[in-house]
Design a protein around this motif. Structure first.
Motif, PDB file in Angstrom:
ATOM      1  N   ASP A 156       0.830  -1.211   0.000  1.00 52.76           N
ATOM      2  CA  ASP A 156       0.000   0.000   0.000  1.00 52.76           C
ATOM      3  C   ASP A 156       0.860   1.256   0.000  1.00 52.76           C
ATOM      4  N   THR A 157       1.927   1.250   0.795  1.00 50.30           N
ATOM      5  CA  THR A 157       2.833   2.399   0.822  1.00 50.30           C
ATOM      6  C   THR A 157       3.487   2.601  -0.539  1.00 50.30           C
ATOM      7  N   LEU A 158       3.841   1.499  -1.193  1.00 51.66           N
ATOM      8  CA  LEU A 158       4.473   1.561  -2.514  1.00 51.66           C
ATOM      9  C   LEU A 158       3.557   2.245  -3.526  1.00 51.66           C
ATOM     10  N   PHE A 159       2.300   1.875  -3.547  1.00 54.63           N
ATOM     11  CA  PHE A 159       1.397   2.422  -4.563  1.00 54.63           C
ATOM     12  C   PHE A 159       0.846   3.800  -4.195  1.00 54.63           C
ATOM     13  N   LYS A 160       1.081   4.209  -2.966  1.00 54.35           N
ATOM     14  CA  LYS A 160       0.693   5.566  -2.570  1.00 54.35           C
ATOM     15  C   LYS A 160       1.891   6.513  -2.510  1.00 54.35           C
ATOM     16  N   SER A 161       3.073   5.990  -2.898  1.00 55.34           N
ATOM     17  CA  SER A 161       4.323   6.774  -2.820  1.00 55.34           C
ATOM     18  C   SER A 161       4.459   7.419  -1.445  1.00 55.34           C
ATOM     19  N   GLY A 162       4.204   6.610  -0.414  1.00 51.30           N
ATOM     20  CA  GLY A 162       4.120   7.172   0.936  1.00 51.30           C
ATOM     21  C   GLY A 162       5.315   6.937   1.826  1.00 51.30           C
ATOM     22  N   PHE A 163       6.486   6.678   1.254  1.00 49.41           N
ATOM     23  CA  PHE A 163       7.673   6.410   2.069  1.00 49.41           C
ATOM     24  C   PHE A 163       8.212   7.709   2.677  1.00 49.41           C
ATOM     25  N   LYS A 164       8.505   7.655   3.958  1.00 46.92           N
ATOM     26  CA  LYS A 164       9.014   8.827   4.665  1.00 46.92           C
ATOM     27  C   LYS A 164      10.493   8.636   5.015  1.00 46.92           C
ATOM     28  N   THR A 165      11.187   9.738   5.182  1.00 46.42           N
ATOM     29  CA  THR A 165      12.592   9.671   5.578  1.00 46.42           C
ATOM     30  C   THR A 165      12.681   9.229   7.039  1.00 46.42           C
ATOM     31  N   LYS A 166      13.328   8.087   7.267  1.00 46.43           N
ATOM     32  CA  LYS A 166      13.486   7.598   8.635  1.00 46.43           C
ATOM     33  C   LYS A 166      14.532   6.495   8.672  1.00 46.43           C
ATOM     34  N   LYS A 167      15.015   6.216   9.860  1.00 48.38           N
ATOM     35  CA  LYS A 167      15.995   5.154  10.074  1.00 48.38           C
ATOM     36  C   LYS A 167      15.284   3.807  10.228  1.00 48.38           C
ATOM     37  N   ILE A 168      15.784   2.808   9.539  1.00 51.34           N
ATOM     38  CA  ILE A 168      15.272   1.442   9.653  1.00 51.34           C
ATOM     39  C   ILE A 168      16.469   0.507   9.674  1.00 51.34           C
ATOM     40  N   LYS A 169      16.742  -0.076  10.808  1.00 52.92           N
ATOM     41  CA  LYS A 169      17.928  -0.919  10.971  1.00 52.92           C
ATOM     42  C   LYS A 169      17.813  -2.185  10.124  1.00 52.92           C
ATOM     43  N   THR A 170      18.856  -2.475   9.354  1.00 47.14           N
ATOM     44  CA  THR A 170      18.912  -3.688   8.542  1.00 47.14           C
ATOM     45  C   THR A 170      20.196  -4.448   8.858  1.00 47.14           C
ATOM     46  N   SER A 171      20.074  -5.740   9.090  1.00 50.45           N
ATOM     47  CA  SER A 171      21.229  -6.597   9.321  1.00 50.45           C
ATOM     48  C   SER A 171      21.326  -7.607   8.188  1.00 50.45           C
ATOM     49  N   PHE A 172      22.389  -7.504   7.382  1.00 43.20           N
ATOM     50  CA  PHE A 172      22.527  -8.422   6.258  1.00 43.20           C
ATOM     51  C   PHE A 172      22.732  -9.860   6.732  1.00 43.20           C
ATOM     52  N   ASN A 173      23.398 -10.032   7.889  1.00 42.80           N
ATOM     53  CA  ASN A 173      23.573 -11.383   8.429  1.00 42.80           C
ATOM     54  C   ASN A 173      22.218 -12.022   8.738  1.00 42.80           C
ATOM     55  N   GLN A 174      21.299 -11.227   9.276  1.00 37.28           N
ATOM     56  CA  GLN A 174      19.962 -11.747   9.551  1.00 37.28           C
ATOM     57  C   GLN A 174      19.214 -12.057   8.256  1.00 37.28           C
ATOM     58  N   LEU A 175      19.434 -11.224   7.238  1.00 39.82           N
ATOM     59  CA  LEU A 175      18.806 -11.486   5.945  1.00 39.82           C
ATOM     60  C   LEU A 175      19.299 -12.802   5.344  1.00 39.82           C
ATOM     61  N   ILE A 176      20.592 -13.048   5.448  1.00 36.21           N
ATOM     62  CA  ILE A 176      21.150 -14.310   4.947  1.00 36.21           C
ATOM     63  C   ILE A 176      20.523 -15.486   5.685  1.00 36.21           C
ATOM     64  N   ASP A 177      20.353 -15.357   7.000  1.00 40.22           N
ATOM     65  CA  ASP A 177      19.689 -16.417   7.767  1.00 40.22           C
ATOM     66  C   ASP A 177      18.282 -16.672   7.240  1.00 40.22           C
ATOM     67  N   LYS A 178      17.540 -15.610   6.970  1.00 44.09           N
ATOM     68  CA  LYS A 178      16.172 -15.752   6.469  1.00 44.09           C
ATOM     69  C   LYS A 178      16.156 -16.435   5.104  1.00 44.09           C
ATOM     70  N   ILE A 179      17.103 -16.073   4.250  1.00 42.24           N
ATOM     71  CA  ILE A 179      17.191 -16.676   2.924  1.00 42.24           C
ATOM     72  C   ILE A 179      17.425 -18.177   3.032  1.00 42.24           C
ATOM     73  N   VAL A 180      18.357 -18.582   3.894  1.00 47.16           N
ATOM     74  CA  VAL A 180      18.720 -19.996   4.019  1.00 47.16           C
ATOM     75  C   VAL A 180      17.596 -20.803   4.658  1.00 47.16           C
ATOM     76  N   ILE A 181      16.894 -20.223   5.606  1.00 54.04           N
ATOM     77  CA  ILE A 181      15.813 -20.943   6.292  1.00 54.04           C
ATOM     78  C   ILE A 181      14.608 -21.133   5.386  1.00 54.04           C
ATOM     79  N   GLY A 182      14.225 -20.104   4.630  1.00 53.01           N
ATOM     80  CA  GLY A 182      13.039 -20.204   3.797  1.00 53.01           C
ATOM     81  C   GLY A 182      11.768 -20.028   4.609  1.00 53.01           C
TER      82      GLY A 182
END
Length: 419
Positions: A156-182
């Motif tokens: 919904d945010t994507l189609f309303k162009s509603g993204f705001k400037t803010k900090k959102i913590k991202t951990s690539f190590n956690q992303l890799i874990d999610k990818i491997v787990i499925g």
């Protein structure tokens, strides 16, 4: 086989957000089909919904039941309870005309809940028999929102162009874990590492051996496991059927048929190219995606540690992971979303294109922690091609700040997808 909701509750039950769509469909349609890969949660969902409403459960994984249905389809359907769940209906396509006859005689909303572990739309007998009488829902493995028990509003945010400037913590190590787990529910009942990989490998072997005879008369089915493994190396890439065929010394039409069979079993998914009648110079080749990155990693024999070291493969699997997460979110959204990719003959591309009503949005996926203006060149080209129907374009990246780059273009941290 679980027999009651009480037994199901002994294991972790994740919310399935498609449940509300299922309940709604049961108020309107004589038959509702939920299809998706084996072990993605179809039976659990339908029984949780069906038991309080007094639905009786019958599974065609029971060979005796299947043979009885084959012997006398009309009599079998006539003697069914007033409300019934028929599980794994892809094993009994001959039953569809009998279900049609029963619906036409007694058109009652919510009469049948059907589940299938193959894409039922590819079975002509079903398409011909139940057209206009059945609503179809697709259940995927678990989305990140379902795992976190938080329904994302990203689309919904994507189609309303509603993204705001803010900090959102991202951990690539956690992303890799999610990818491997499925996202298959069963893997979350097992410790990390080898035992999860073993489950995936057993799952693949069982499904290929168990379901293939119900769906195809193909002779060289021994190709399928190897073709699936080779496809995992090419996930998120433009599919090259000629190259795939040469790897197995079979014809191009034959390998196309085998890929279609793996699609029908929900192992693979082809992502069609987006184009407009105004465009002349675009690539017509689809992309190939595995249906789940945990399954892909098991096929490739890679774990979290080895994937972190392989930047090329981690980039491919990250794109597939994001694509499948968006597909899963769209499956339980109230509005229809169609998915494509974009690439023109000059090399401008957008990884994922999403259509909703008369709007189109683009999503680029990057594994790097920085974004600059050049990373938007494909989205800018796409924006020009789309014209007034362009809703928004985002580069999802491994950074910590959501920020605009002008003209409805944004750099968004990957984690924002499921927050």
């Amino acid at each position: 086989m679980l027999n009651t909701i009480e037994q199901m509750s002994k294991t972790t039950l994740y919310p399935r957000y498609i449940k509300s769509l299922l309940l709604e469909a049961l108020k309107d349609s004589p038959a509702v089909l939920i299809h998706g890969p084996r072990q993605c949660g179809k039976t659990t969902l339908t029984r949780i919904v069906g038991e309080p409403k007094k639905y009786k459960y019958i599974s065609f994984d029971d060979d005796v039941v299947t043979e009885a249905a084959k012997a006398d389809p009309i009599g079998f359907v006539r003697n069914l309870p007033k409300k019934v769940i028929l599980d794994e209906v892809q094993r009994t396509p001959h039953l569809f005309s009998a279900i049609k006859r029963e619906i036409d005689s007694h058109r009652i909303p919510g009469r049948f809940i059907l589940t299938g572990s193959a894409n039922i739309l590819r079975l002509p007998k079903l398409s011909d028999s139940l057209a206009g009488r059945m609503q179809i829902l697709r259940l995927h493995p678990l989305s990140q929102g379902e795992l976190n028990q938080h329904k994302s509003k990203f689309l919904d945010t994507l189609f309303k162009s509603g993204f705001k400037t803010k900090k959102i913590k991202t951990s690539f190590n956690q992303l890799i874990d999610k990818i491997v787990i499925g996202g298959y529910p069963e893997v979350f009942t097992r410790p990390t590492g080898r035992r999860r990989i073993n489950w995936y490998r057993s799952y693949i072997e069982t499904v290929l051996q168990r379901d293939i005879l119900d769906l195809s008369k193909a002779r060289s089915v021994d190709i399928l496991p190897r073709l699936l493994s080779l496809s995992a190396t090419q996930t998120s890439q433009l599919v090259n059927f000629t190259k795939l065929a040469s790897s197995f010394q079979v014809s191009r039409p034959t390998v196309c048929d085998y890929v279609a069979l793996l699609e029908q079993m929900f192992f693979l998914e082809k992502l069609s190219p987006w184009y407009s009648s105004r465009l002349r110079r675009f690539i017509k080749t689809p992309k190939l995606h595995l249906c789940d990155t945990g399954l892909a990693c098991a096929l490739l024999g890679i774990n979290t540690s080895s994937l972190k070291k392989d930047r090329l493969l981690s980039g491919q699997l990250l794109e597939t992971f994001i694509f499948q997460e968006l597909r899963r979110q769209a499956s339980y959204h109230n509005q229809h979303h169609a998915f494509f990719h974009y690439r023109d003959k000059k090399g401008y591309e957008v990884d994922i294109v999403i259509e909703r009503e008369h709007q189109v949005a683009g999503v680029e996926v990057k594994s790097s922690a920085t974004v600059n203006a050049s990373d938007f060149k494909g989205l800018r080209k796409f924006k020009t091609a789309v014209g007034k129907h362009f809703a928004c374009g985002v580069v999802l990246y491994n950074g910590d700040i959501s920020i605009g780059f002008g003209n409805r273009l944004y750099a968004i941290p990957l984690n924002a997808l499921w927050l």
